[in-house]
Design a protein around this motif. Sequence first.
Motif, PDB file in Angstrom:
ATOM      1  N   GLU A   1       0.835  -1.195   0.000  1.00  0.00           N
ATOM      2  CA  GLU A   1       0.000   0.000   0.000  1.00  0.00           C
ATOM      3  C   GLU A   1       0.872   1.247   0.000  1.00  0.00           C
ATOM      4  O   GLU A   1       2.068   1.178   0.268  1.00  0.00           O
ATOM      5  CB  GLU A   1      -0.937   0.015   1.209  1.00  0.00           C
ATOM      6  CG  GLU A   1      -0.235   0.171   2.541  1.00  0.00           C
ATOM      7  CD  GLU A   1      -1.189   0.207   3.725  1.00  0.00           C
ATOM      8  OE1 GLU A   1      -1.998   1.150   3.809  1.00  0.00           O
ATOM      9  OE2 GLU A   1      -1.102  -0.721   4.555  1.00  0.00           O
ATOM     10  N   ILE A   2       0.237   2.355  -0.280  1.00  0.00           N
ATOM     11  CA  ILE A   2       0.896   3.658  -0.199  1.00  0.00           C
ATOM     12  C   ILE A   2       0.102   4.482   0.794  1.00  0.00           C
ATOM     13  O   ILE A   2      -1.095   4.686   0.624  1.00  0.00           O
ATOM     14  CB  ILE A   2       0.950   4.353  -1.572  1.00  0.00           C
ATOM     15  CG1 ILE A   2       1.751   3.494  -2.548  1.00  0.00           C
ATOM     16  CG2 ILE A   2       1.560   5.749  -1.439  1.00  0.00           C
ATOM     17  CD1 ILE A   2       1.762   4.014  -3.974  1.00  0.00           C
ATOM     18  N   ARG A   3       0.771   4.925   1.859  1.00  0.00           N
ATOM     19  CA  ARG A   3       0.111   5.691   2.914  1.00  0.00           C
ATOM     20  C   ARG A   3       0.523   7.149   2.825  1.00  0.00           C
ATOM     21  O   ARG A   3       1.691   7.464   2.623  1.00  0.00           O
ATOM     22  CB  ARG A   3       0.532   5.182   4.290  1.00  0.00           C
ATOM     23  CG  ARG A   3       0.173   3.778   4.606  1.00  0.00           C
ATOM     24  CD  ARG A   3       0.682   3.407   5.992  1.00  0.00           C
ATOM     25  NE  ARG A   3       0.521   1.975   6.223  1.00  0.00           N
ATOM     26  CZ  ARG A   3       1.229   1.276   7.084  1.00  0.00           C
ATOM     27  NH1 ARG A   3       2.166   1.889   7.802  1.00  0.00           N
ATOM     28  NH2 ARG A   3       1.034   0.003   7.237  1.00  0.00           N
ATOM     29  N   ASP A   4      -0.422   8.039   3.028  1.00  0.00           N
ATOM     30  CA  ASP A   4      -0.125   9.463   3.188  1.00  0.00           C
ATOM     31  C   ASP A   4      -0.060   9.740   4.678  1.00  0.00           C
ATOM     32  O   ASP A   4      -1.048   9.595   5.388  1.00  0.00           O
ATOM     33  CB  ASP A   4      -1.219  10.330   2.553  1.00  0.00           C
ATOM     34  CG  ASP A   4      -1.125  10.350   1.036  1.00  0.00           C
ATOM     35  OD1 ASP A   4       0.010  10.400   0.523  1.00  0.00           O
ATOM     36  OD2 ASP A   4      -2.180  10.321   0.374  1.00  0.00           O
ATOM     37  N   VAL A   5       1.122  10.116   5.153  1.00  0.00           N
ATOM     38  CA  VAL A   5       1.323  10.369   6.575  1.00  0.00           C
ATOM     39  C   VAL A   5       1.518  11.865   6.764  1.00  0.00           C
ATOM     40  O   VAL A   5       2.390  12.476   6.156  1.00  0.00           O
ATOM     41  CB  VAL A   5       2.563   9.602   7.099  1.00  0.00           C
ATOM     42  CG1 VAL A   5       2.807   9.906   8.560  1.00  0.00           C
ATOM     43  CG2 VAL A   5       2.400   8.106   6.876  1.00  0.00           C
ATOM     44  N   LYS A   6       0.667  12.445   7.586  1.00  0.00           N
ATOM     45  CA  LYS A   6       0.756  13.877   7.886  1.00  0.00           C
ATOM     46  C   LYS A   6       1.654  14.085   9.095  1.00  0.00           C
ATOM     47  O   LYS A   6       1.681  13.275  10.005  1.00  0.00           O
ATOM     48  CB  LYS A   6      -0.633  14.459   8.179  1.00  0.00           C
ATOM     49  CG  LYS A   6      -1.636  14.276   7.052  1.00  0.00           C
ATOM     50  CD  LYS A   6      -1.251  15.082   5.852  1.00  0.00           C
ATOM     51  CE  LYS A   6      -2.298  14.900   4.762  1.00  0.00           C
ATOM     52  NZ  LYS A   6      -1.769  15.083   3.451  1.00  0.00           N
TER      53      LYS A   6
ATOM     54  N   TRP B   1      10.855  18.849   5.510  1.00  0.00           N
ATOM     55  CA  TRP B   1      10.608  19.135   4.091  1.00  0.00           C
ATOM     56  C   TRP B   1       9.161  19.488   3.791  1.00  0.00           C
ATOM     57  O   TRP B   1       8.830  19.810   2.674  1.00  0.00           O
ATOM     58  CB  TRP B   1      11.016  17.939   3.232  1.00  0.00           C
ATOM     59  CG  TRP B   1      10.285  16.686   3.627  1.00  0.00           C
ATOM     60  CD1 TRP B   1       9.058  16.288   3.201  1.00  0.00           C
ATOM     61  CD2 TRP B   1      10.727  15.705   4.537  1.00  0.00           C
ATOM     62  NE1 TRP B   1       8.702  15.114   3.793  1.00  0.00           N
ATOM     63  CE2 TRP B   1       9.726  14.729   4.627  1.00  0.00           C
ATOM     64  CE3 TRP B   1      11.868  15.536   5.305  1.00  0.00           C
ATOM     65  CZ2 TRP B   1       9.835  13.606   5.439  1.00  0.00           C
ATOM     66  CZ3 TRP B   1      11.976  14.419   6.102  1.00  0.00           C
ATOM     67  CH2 TRP B   1      10.974  13.472   6.168  1.00  0.00           C
ATOM     68  N   GLY B   2       8.291  19.412   4.781  1.00  0.00           N
ATOM     69  CA  GLY B   2       6.896  19.761   4.538  1.00  0.00           C
ATOM     70  C   GLY B   2       5.958  19.121   5.542  1.00  0.00           C
ATOM     71  O   GLY B   2       6.372  18.648   6.599  1.00  0.00           O
ATOM     72  N   SER B   3       4.688  19.086   5.174  1.00  0.00           N
ATOM     73  CA  SER B   3       3.670  18.634   6.116  1.00  0.00           C
ATOM     74  C   SER B   3       3.210  17.193   5.903  1.00  0.00           C
ATOM     75  O   SER B   3       2.296  16.735   6.568  1.00  0.00           O
ATOM     76  CB  SER B   3       2.445  19.548   6.020  1.00  0.00           C
ATOM     77  OG  SER B   3       1.910  19.477   4.712  1.00  0.00           O
ATOM     78  N   GLY B   4       3.818  16.482   4.976  1.00  0.00           N
ATOM     79  CA  GLY B   4       3.387  15.116   4.749  1.00  0.00           C
ATOM     80  C   GLY B   4       4.423  14.302   4.001  1.00  0.00           C
ATOM     81  O   GLY B   4       5.401  14.829   3.474  1.00  0.00           O
TER      82      GLY B   4
END
Length: 107
Positions: free
Chosen positions: A66-71, A76-79
Amino acid sequence: MSKKLGRKPKSDIRDEMVELLYFMKEAYGYELYKKYCKVYDKKISMRSVYYHLNKGVELGIFNLKEIRDVKGDFSWGSGVKQVIFQLSSNAQPKISKDVMNKINALK
């Protein structure tokens, strides 16, 4: 007689990553990198880890789970996107007790 260009399909690093993923069940690249450096007491680059993961997917050794978006609050940024890898049925781990003991000692 022509010689094939590029890297050979067999790789000690990829074989060691197979061994780690066998015991970890699944992992994203950075997590695998950290364990690899500790278990095998070797320094490899993140670039090498991702090369071998992607090459392993091409060769049918690893699967993308799977590919998870982690906040979060990263430098380097917010996610970040975490690409989770696991072994495919084509993988042939050696199931080393030494590697298993080292991974268990890290927990």
